[in-house]
Design an enzyme around this catalytic site. Structure first.
Site, PDB file in Angstrom:
ATOM      1  N   ASP A  36     -22.971   3.991 -28.762  1.00  0.00           N
ATOM      2  CA  ASP A  36     -22.572   4.181 -27.357  1.00  0.00           C
ATOM      3  C   ASP A  36     -21.206   4.869 -27.292  1.00  0.00           C
ATOM      4  O   ASP A  36     -20.979   5.758 -26.473  1.00  0.00           O
ATOM      5  CB  ASP A  36     -22.492   2.840 -26.610  1.00  0.00           C
ATOM      6  CG  ASP A  36     -23.792   2.513 -25.873  1.00  0.00           C
ATOM      7  OD1 ASP A  36     -24.875   2.904 -26.369  1.00  0.00           O
ATOM      8  OD2 ASP A  36     -23.740   1.862 -24.814  1.00  0.00           O
TER       9      ASP A  36
ATOM     10  N   ASP B 246     -25.216  -0.357 -32.919  1.00  0.00           N
ATOM     11  CA  ASP B 246     -25.452  -0.402 -31.476  1.00  0.00           C
ATOM     12  C   ASP B 246     -24.175  -0.019 -30.738  1.00  0.00           C
ATOM     13  O   ASP B 246     -24.175   0.828 -29.840  1.00  0.00           O
ATOM     14  CB  ASP B 246     -25.899  -1.807 -31.056  1.00  0.00           C
ATOM     15  CG  ASP B 246     -26.119  -1.905 -29.551  1.00  0.00           C
ATOM     16  OD1 ASP B 246     -26.783  -1.014 -28.994  1.00  0.00           O
ATOM     17  OD2 ASP B 246     -25.599  -2.856 -28.942  1.00  0.00           O
TER      18      ASP B 246
ATOM     19  N   ASP C  40     -13.562  -1.478 -37.253  1.00  0.00           N
ATOM     20  CA  ASP C  40     -12.493  -1.273 -36.268  1.00  0.00           C
ATOM     21  C   ASP C  40     -11.832   0.087 -36.480  1.00  0.00           C
ATOM     22  O   ASP C  40     -11.593   0.840 -35.533  1.00  0.00           O
ATOM     23  CB  ASP C  40     -11.477  -2.429 -36.278  1.00  0.00           C
ATOM     24  CG  ASP C  40     -11.009  -2.821 -37.672  1.00  0.00           C
ATOM     25  OD1 ASP C  40     -11.537  -2.277 -38.667  1.00  0.00           O
ATOM     26  OD2 ASP C  40     -10.107  -3.687 -37.784  1.00  0.00           O
TER      27      ASP C  40
HETATM   28  C1  IPM Z   1     -30.233   0.068 -27.865  1.00  0.00           C
HETATM   29  C2  IPM Z   1     -30.211  -1.030 -26.839  1.00  0.00           C
HETATM   30  C3  IPM Z   1     -30.947  -2.253 -27.382  1.00  0.00           C
HETATM   31  C4  IPM Z   1     -30.218  -2.688 -28.650  1.00  0.00           C
HETATM   32  C5  IPM Z   1     -31.062  -3.418 -26.391  1.00  0.00           C
HETATM   33  C6  IPM Z   1     -31.776  -2.984 -25.125  1.00  0.00           C
HETATM   34  C7  IPM Z   1     -31.754  -4.600 -26.995  1.00  0.00           C
HETATM   35  O1  IPM Z   1     -28.900  -1.343 -26.465  1.00  0.00           O
HETATM   36  O2  IPM Z   1     -31.342   0.503 -28.239  1.00  0.00           O
HETATM   37  O3  IPM Z   1     -29.166   0.515 -28.299  1.00  0.00           O
HETATM   38  O4  IPM Z   1     -29.207  -3.398 -28.578  1.00  0.00           O
HETATM   39  O5  IPM Z   1     -30.674  -2.317 -29.733  1.00  0.00           O
HETATM   40 MN    MN Z   2     -27.392  -0.003 -27.369  1.00  0.00          MN
END
Ligand code: IPM
Ligand code: MN
Length: 351
Positions: free
Chosen positions: A246, A242, A218
């Site tokens: 992002d 993951d 966090d």
């Molecule tokens: C990523 C994607 C994948 C993940 C999905 C599509 C399963 O979000 O490569 O980051 O969560 O690893």
């Molecule tokens: Mn992802």
């Protein structure tokens, strides 16, 4: 050199962006005297439609026998959460079958894109960090199920899984600024406590010049936006990696410009842009091919040992961006936005 590269274009914008990366690979081959045998194979939703299986046996075989795999993106509304067969498990299976447990996601902010991020230029200028995300363990691969009105996903990690990914982070940190931030939730999770103990020991015993600090996930998600320049290598488990990548991508202006590499013990790797299949813009020729082109550069570097060629591509991307070549995701409002093909052409021109 001679190399076999499996090309998995996949779904959505996948085919559009991989086409541009393939053209770049062909230029490099021609110019540097390499012979790349490129084999296109069905994978993801398109493979479900054609074979009822997101990862058909001949695709897996083709990836196994290749020196490296370049993937576009998979998934789409057609194979949504209620579809009988879904593409995402095929990707997890491919990662597991290839044994690519180390997911490298570098985030380097280009000076040409300083004003394209939603974050202030003075916060993101000079950001150069590398996520090392564990890719074949944790909650993604644990026991899961739905029993009556209760669902569960088990998160488990073994000592050796943590040791090997920590070594990957250690080796990479040594070649960079020598600082690892290991991210977990060890105030709550048992797996996180193990991560903290094991990663600490591996770095202390095996990487004398490298420092390791530990941070709760966090807090890390906040510091990533507040002081992103302070990070060098961020080492973390599958799910946290993951999510944080992002978030981290927004530092660079767009998900569209970021590459990734997934590596195991040998040289073979799986390379893909970190963006998804973007079904909303698929087929319109406006997707950004940069992340896939930079993934091809990582492929040359990590699987084929062609570092000079990788650098040529990276420098060409930087030059194209500096010259103002931008797709719609990078031009607020889409003014003067280049098409996918034109962006690819601008990068090839710079190359
Ligand atoms: C990523 C994607 C994948 C993940 C999905 C599509 C399963 O979000 O490569 O980051 O969560 O690893
Ligand atoms: Mn992802």
């Amino acid at each position: 050199m001679k190399a076999r590269i499996a090309i998995l274009a996949g779904d959505g914008i996948g085919p559009e962006v991989t086409a541009e990366a393939v053209k770049v690979l062909q230029i490099i081959a021609g110019r540097c005297g390499h012979e790349f045998e490129l084999e296109a194979l069905p994978f993801g939703g398109v493979a479900i439609d054609a074979y009822g299986d997101g990862l058909p046996p001949h695709t897996l075989e083709g990836c196994r026998s290749a020196d490296a795999v370049l993937l576009g993106a998979i998934g789409g509304p057609k194979w949504g959460p209620d579809a009988p067969v879904r593409p995402e498990p095929a990707l997890l299976r491919l990662r597991a079958e290839l044994g690519v447990y180390a997911n490298l996601r570098p985030i380097k902010v280009s000076n040409a894109l300083l004003n394209d991020s939603p974050l202030k230029p003075e916060i993101i200028e000079g950001v150069d960090l590398l996520f090392v995300r564990e890719l074949t363990g944790g909650i993604y691969f644990g026991r899961k199920g739905l029993e009556g009105d209760r669902a569960f996903d088990e998160c488990a990690y073994t000592v050796s899984e943590i040791e090997r990914i920590t070594r990957t982070a250690g080796i990479l940190a040594k070649a960079r600024r020598g600082k690892i931030t290991q991210v977990d939730k060890s105030n709550v999770l048992e797996t996180s406590k193990l991560w903290r103990r094991v990663s600490e020991r591996v770095i202390r015993e095996e990487f004398p010049g490298v420092s390791i600090e530990h941070m709760f996930v966090d807090a890390a998600s906040m510091h990533l936006l507040r002081r992103p320049r302070d990070f060098d290598v961020i080492l973390t488990e599958n799910l946290f990696g993951d999510i944080l990548t992002d978030e981290g991508a927004m530092l660079a202006g767009s998900l569209g410009v970021l590459p990734s590499a997934a590596l195991g013990t040998g040289a073979k790797g799986l390379y893909e842009p970190i963006h998804g299949s973007a079904p909303d813009i698929a087929g319109r020729g406006i997707a950004n091919p940069t992340g896939t082109i930079l993934s091809a550069a990582l492929l040359l570097r990590h699987s084929l040992g062609l570092d000079a060629e990788a650098q040529q591509i990276e420098q060409a991307v930087e030059r194209a961006l500096t010259n103002g070549a931008k797709t719609a995701d990078l031009t607020s409002g889409g003014r003067d936005a280049l098409s996918t093909e034109a962006m690819g052409a601008a990068i090839r021109q710079a190359l």
